[in-house]
Design a protein around this motif. Structure first.
Motif, PDB file in Angstrom:
ATOM      1  N   LEU A 281       0.828  -1.206   0.000  1.00 34.24           N
ATOM      2  CA  LEU A 281       0.000   0.000   0.000  1.00 34.24           C
ATOM      3  C   LEU A 281       0.865   1.260   0.000  1.00 34.24           C
ATOM      4  O   LEU A 281       0.572   2.226  -0.715  1.00 34.24           O
ATOM      5  CB  LEU A 281      -0.943  -0.006   1.200  1.00 34.24           C
ATOM      6  N   CYS A 282       1.930   1.244   0.788  1.00 30.30           N
ATOM      7  CA  CYS A 282       2.842   2.395   0.799  1.00 30.30           C
ATOM      8  C   CYS A 282       3.554   2.537  -0.541  1.00 30.30           C
ATOM      9  O   CYS A 282       3.760   3.647  -1.034  1.00 30.30           O
ATOM     10  CB  CYS A 282       3.845   2.259   1.934  1.00 30.30           C
ATOM     11  N   TRP A 283       3.949   1.417  -1.128  1.00 28.58           N
ATOM     12  CA  TRP A 283       4.597   1.423  -2.442  1.00 28.58           C
ATOM     13  C   TRP A 283       3.671   2.069  -3.483  1.00 28.58           C
ATOM     14  O   TRP A 283       4.093   2.911  -4.272  1.00 28.58           O
ATOM     15  CB  TRP A 283       4.932  -0.013  -2.829  1.00 28.58           C
ATOM     16  N   GLN A 284       2.418   1.654  -3.480  1.00 29.27           N
ATOM     17  CA  GLN A 284       1.475   2.222  -4.439  1.00 29.27           C
ATOM     18  C   GLN A 284       1.219   3.694  -4.169  1.00 29.27           C
ATOM     19  O   GLN A 284       1.031   4.469  -5.105  1.00 29.27           O
ATOM     20  CB  GLN A 284       0.163   1.445  -4.405  1.00 29.27           C
ATOM     21  N   LEU A 285       1.224   4.074  -2.931  1.00 31.47           N
ATOM     22  CA  LEU A 285       1.026   5.478  -2.593  1.00 31.47           C
ATOM     23  C   LEU A 285       2.171   6.329  -3.124  1.00 31.47           C
ATOM     24  O   LEU A 285       1.955   7.344  -3.774  1.00 31.47           O
ATOM     25  CB  LEU A 285       0.895   5.656  -1.085  1.00 31.47           C
ATOM     26  N   VAL A 286       3.400   5.886  -2.877  1.00 33.08           N
ATOM     27  CA  VAL A 286       4.563   6.676  -3.282  1.00 33.08           C
ATOM     28  C   VAL A 286       4.719   6.689  -4.799  1.00 33.08           C
ATOM     29  O   VAL A 286       4.830   7.743  -5.420  1.00 33.08           O
ATOM     30  CB  VAL A 286       5.842   6.150  -2.594  1.00 33.08           C
ATOM     31  N   LEU A 287       4.726   5.509  -5.399  1.00 25.02           N
ATOM     32  CA  LEU A 287       4.989   5.451  -6.843  1.00 25.02           C
ATOM     33  C   LEU A 287       3.760   5.744  -7.692  1.00 25.02           C
ATOM     34  O   LEU A 287       3.887   6.241  -8.802  1.00 25.02           O
ATOM     35  CB  LEU A 287       5.577   4.089  -7.214  1.00 25.02           C
ATOM     36  N   GLY A 288       2.587   5.435  -7.177  1.00 20.89           N
ATOM     37  CA  GLY A 288       1.380   5.656  -7.967  1.00 20.89           C
ATOM     38  C   GLY A 288       0.835   7.061  -7.879  1.00 20.89           C
ATOM     39  O   GLY A 288       0.441   7.649  -8.881  1.00 20.89           O
ATOM     40  N   LEU A 289       0.811   7.615  -6.673  1.00 17.28           N
ATOM     41  CA  LEU A 289       0.208   8.937  -6.499  1.00 17.28           C
ATOM     42  C   LEU A 289       1.223  10.072  -6.559  1.00 17.28           C
ATOM     43  O   LEU A 289       0.977  11.098  -7.176  1.00 17.28           O
ATOM     44  CB  LEU A 289      -0.543   8.990  -5.166  1.00 17.28           C
ATOM     45  N   ILE A 290       2.351   9.893  -5.907  1.00 14.67           N
ATOM     46  CA  ILE A 290       3.308  10.994  -5.830  1.00 14.67           C
ATOM     47  C   ILE A 290       4.133  11.103  -7.109  1.00 14.67           C
ATOM     48  O   ILE A 290       4.251  12.176  -7.696  1.00 14.67           O
ATOM     49  CB  ILE A 290       4.212  10.835  -4.591  1.00 14.67           C
ATOM     50  N   LEU A 291       4.698   9.988  -7.551  1.00 13.53           N
ATOM     51  CA  LEU A 291       5.555  10.020  -8.740  1.00 13.53           C
ATOM     52  C   LEU A 291       4.794   9.769 -10.046  1.00 13.53           C
ATOM     53  O   LEU A 291       5.342   9.982 -11.112  1.00 13.53           O
ATOM     54  CB  LEU A 291       6.683   8.990  -8.597  1.00 13.53           C
TER      55      LEU A 291
ATOM     56  N   ARG B 191       3.805   6.990 -11.621  1.00 14.45           N
ATOM     57  CA  ARG B 191       4.410   5.977 -12.490  1.00 14.45           C
ATOM     58  C   ARG B 191       3.462   4.789 -12.580  1.00 14.45           C
ATOM     59  O   ARG B 191       3.190   4.128 -11.580  1.00 14.45           O
ATOM     60  CB  ARG B 191       5.736   5.508 -11.924  1.00 14.45           C
ATOM     61  N   PRO B 192       2.953   4.478 -13.777  1.00 14.46           N
ATOM     62  CA  PRO B 192       2.039   3.332 -13.893  1.00 14.46           C
ATOM     63  C   PRO B 192       2.722   2.001 -13.609  1.00 14.46           C
ATOM     64  O   PRO B 192       2.101   1.074 -13.107  1.00 14.46           O
ATOM     65  CB  PRO B 192       1.543   3.392 -15.333  1.00 14.46           C
ATOM     66  N   SER B 193       4.005   1.887 -13.904  1.00 23.68           N
ATOM     67  CA  SER B 193       4.708   0.638 -13.612  1.00 23.68           C
ATOM     68  C   SER B 193       4.828   0.428 -12.104  1.00 23.68           C
ATOM     69  O   SER B 193       4.797  -0.707 -11.625  1.00 23.68           O
ATOM     70  CB  SER B 193       6.088   0.636 -14.266  1.00 23.68           C
ATOM     71  N   GLY B 194       4.968   1.502 -11.348  1.00 20.16           N
ATOM     72  CA  GLY B 194       5.022   1.391  -9.894  1.00 20.16           C
ATOM     73  C   GLY B 194       3.718   0.873  -9.314  1.00 20.16           C
ATOM     74  O   GLY B 194       3.719   0.084  -8.370  1.00 20.16           O
ATOM     75  N   THR B 195       2.604   1.305  -9.884  1.00 15.59           N
ATOM     76  CA  THR B 195       1.311   0.819  -9.439  1.00 15.59           C
ATOM     77  C   THR B 195       1.145  -0.651  -9.765  1.00 15.59           C
ATOM     78  O   THR B 195       0.616  -1.426  -8.962  1.00 15.59           O
ATOM     79  CB  THR B 195       0.186   1.640 -10.087  1.00 15.59           C
TER      80      THR B 195
ATOM     81  N   ILE C 240       2.938  -6.957  -5.515  1.00 16.82           N
ATOM     82  CA  ILE C 240       3.371  -7.127  -4.122  1.00 16.82           C
ATOM     83  C   ILE C 240       2.152  -7.335  -3.224  1.00 16.82           C
ATOM     84  O   ILE C 240       2.172  -8.161  -2.305  1.00 16.82           O
ATOM     85  CB  ILE C 240       4.205  -5.920  -3.655  1.00 16.82           C
ATOM     86  N   LEU C 241       1.076  -6.600  -3.487  1.00 17.05           N
ATOM     87  CA  LEU C 241      -0.152  -6.755  -2.721  1.00 17.05           C
ATOM     88  C   LEU C 241      -0.711  -8.165  -2.870  1.00 17.05           C
ATOM     89  O   LEU C 241      -1.130  -8.794  -1.889  1.00 17.05           O
ATOM     90  CB  LEU C 241      -1.179  -5.717  -3.164  1.00 17.05           C
ATOM     91  N   LEU C 242      -0.703  -8.684  -4.079  1.00 11.28           N
ATOM     92  CA  LEU C 242      -1.177 -10.044  -4.314  1.00 11.28           C
ATOM     93  C   LEU C 242      -0.301 -11.056  -3.586  1.00 11.28           C
ATOM     94  O   LEU C 242      -0.813 -12.021  -2.998  1.00 11.28           O
ATOM     95  CB  LEU C 242      -1.204 -10.338  -5.820  1.00 11.28           C
ATOM     96  N   ALA C 243       1.009 -10.839  -3.592  1.00  8.67           N
ATOM     97  CA  ALA C 243       1.921 -11.737  -2.875  1.00  8.67           C
ATOM     98  C   ALA C 243       1.616 -11.711  -1.372  1.00  8.67           C
ATOM     99  O   ALA C 243       1.616 -12.765  -0.715  1.00  8.67           O
ATOM    100  CB  ALA C 243       3.363 -11.336  -3.141  1.00  8.67           C
TER     101      ALA C 243
END
Length: 100
Positions: free
Chosen positions: A54-64, A66-70, A76-79
């Protein structure tokens, strides 16, 4: 960044991480999950992975933005969810209600 979306996501990630730390360190699981979880430490590691995702998606998806980050965050969420499922299926039967 959409602040009205980021703040609840951060709070959710912190709550999941706190529950994961409690499960990993002491084997304590939330009362609503105690009947289902057979291996609380594995389940706690899954919760920590979900909080990280969730933090990864927040940083890379919303702040930066980056669609690849999402996409990586979703993997990672599925894992993490799979590890949580393993914590429910693996291990022996728990005795008692899981309280300390």
């Amino acid at each position: 960044m959409k602040l009205y979306f980021a703040v609840p996501l951060i709070l959710l990630a912190l709550l999941i991480a706190a529950s994961g730390v409690a499960a990993v360190t002491s084997g304590w699981v939330l009362p609503m999950n105690r009947r289902h979880v057979r291996a609380p430490r594995i389940y706690g590691w899954g919760q920590l992975v979900v909080a990280f995702a969730l933090c990864w998606q927040l940083v890379l998806g919303l702040i930066l933005a980056r669609p690849s980050g999402t996409l990586i965050g979703a993997a990672i969420l599925l894992a993490g969810l799979i590890v949580m499922m393993i914590g429910q299926l693996a291990g022996g039967d728990r005795k008692g209600d899981g309280a300390l």
